[in-house]
Design an enzyme around this catalytic site. Sequence first.
Site, PDB file in Angstrom:
ATOM      1  N   ASP A  13       5.208  14.472  11.586  1.00 28.84           N
ATOM      2  CA  ASP A  13       6.351  15.185  11.031  1.00 28.84           C
ATOM      3  C   ASP A  13       5.993  16.155   9.915  1.00 28.84           C
ATOM      4  O   ASP A  13       6.235  17.347  10.014  1.00 28.84           O
ATOM      5  CB  ASP A  13       7.441  14.197  10.581  1.00 28.84           C
ATOM      6  CG  ASP A  13       6.911  13.058   9.732  1.00 28.84           C
ATOM      7  OD1 ASP A  13       5.744  13.112   9.295  1.00 28.84           O
ATOM      8  OD2 ASP A  13       7.675  12.107   9.477  1.00 28.84           O
TER       9      ASP A  13
ATOM     10  N   ASP B 260      -1.449   2.450   7.991  1.00 29.02           N
ATOM     11  CA  ASP B 260      -1.275   2.706   9.419  1.00 29.02           C
ATOM     12  C   ASP B 260      -2.543   3.313  10.000  1.00 29.02           C
ATOM     13  O   ASP B 260      -3.269   4.051   9.324  1.00 29.02           O
ATOM     14  CB  ASP B 260      -0.098   3.653   9.648  1.00 29.02           C
ATOM     15  CG  ASP B 260       1.228   3.049   9.214  1.00 29.02           C
ATOM     16  OD1 ASP B 260       1.302   1.805   9.136  1.00 29.02           O
ATOM     17  OD2 ASP B 260       2.166   3.812   8.944  1.00 29.02           O
TER      18      ASP B 260
ATOM     19  N   ASP C  77       1.534   0.333   2.790  1.00 30.95           N
ATOM     20  CA  ASP C  77       1.227   0.173   4.216  1.00 30.95           C
ATOM     21  C   ASP C  77      -0.012   0.978   4.580  1.00 30.95           C
ATOM     22  O   ASP C  77      -0.268   2.044   4.011  1.00 30.95           O
ATOM     23  CB  ASP C  77       2.411   0.659   5.070  1.00 30.95           C
ATOM     24  CG  ASP C  77       3.683  -0.110   4.765  1.00 30.95           C
ATOM     25  OD1 ASP C  77       3.645  -1.342   4.793  1.00 30.95           O
ATOM     26  OD2 ASP C  77       4.702   0.543   4.478  1.00 30.95           O
TER      27      ASP C  77
END
Length: 435
Positions: free
Chosen positions: A137, A51, A49
């Site tokens: 995070d 992002d 992915d």
Amino acid sequence: MSRDEHNISRRDISENALKVLYRLNKSGYDAYLVGGGVRDILLGEHPKDFDIATNATPEQIKKLFRNCRLIGRRFRLAHIVFGRDIIEVATFRGHHANQDKAEKRGGKQHHSKQSEHGMLLRDNIYGSIEEDAERRDFTINALYYSTRDFKVYDFANGLEDIERRKIRLIGDPETRYREDPVRMLRAIRFATKLDMDIAKDTAKPIRELAPLMANIPAARMFEEYMKLFLSGKALANFQLLADFQLLEYLYPHISKTYADNPIDKSIDFVRQVLINTDKRINDGKRVTPAFLLAAVLWYEIEQQSQQLQKKSGMPPQDAFFVAMNQVLSEQQRSIAIPKRFQLPMKDIFALQHRLTRREGSRAFKTLEHPRFRAGYDFLLYRGMVEGGELEELANWWTSFQDASPDTKQQMIKSFKTSRKRRRSPRKRSQSAAKE
């Protein structure tokens, strides 16, 4: 890090992600490849992915891309759709203290909301790239790559943690876990995926805060289950989840068994299936979530079925289906299993009984069942764990599948004969008792 100090090249980034980055930049917005995409390329991996983070709001992004759809209440995101490829674009997150300032300036109300446990229920406060990095995070995910100057921007010593192979939360671990308890699962998943260790301060609060996982919606837990157990690291994740006392929030039944007896046959069975799942994924073969979930629940269904037979005198088949529905319903409270996976699970369970019946044409009909292969594989693993007659049954089906038509008929006749021989002493004893 300047261009000559890192290994990221535009050749490593998907063409569609580059299109999004270029258009955002050309329209006057800041835009960066962020998180896992940057991290994985730096580690020499191929990201799945890509992002993107930007200072454009979701509404501004939608105006730029006709193929954009806005999703999410908790986190407002833009998905740019290129056929099957979806590029996720997020607006830079700000700190919650900024909400008061936004409202004083006439901004929208309720952009941010937290539960009594500190969990973020809504989080649409926008800010700068520096604030966005602080809101991420883990340090290894606070890395940004720009196609404008080809530099990598590191805001939380993520590069150092990549070097040290550490999974470390940004900020106070307890606060960050309370904001989103799923971060406890993510810490485990990243540790196994990247072959890293969870930093001591990041690992320390997990066992104490594990009960917060009970507040996570079952639908979201299914998404996390997919990431944890269908990524090629299922066995390692299973073990770490058990060690950190998080397993019960995904698999309540098997977790209780594991706590009472880690070498129970049901645990051994699940481990065998996890090993096979990892092997198939790492070999590029397809797997279904239904098979693993069926393995997790099988022995609980058998146990509850036997209890029903003893308590109520219910016929075995009826007791089995009642137990199956009860256990599935209980599991749904933890993981919301979609119907498209529940149906194959039920077929796998039912086939375990059908595979014991080999008289007449039954064996041929079972062989033609659309989910025979899954049911047979399930039986094989049970045979490996339990041995004895169950292993003999699995071996019989192994031979039967590849046998010629004549051999199949002979195998069924042999099965009938051996069954009569096994019954005959019982019949003689019954007739003697009557005399």
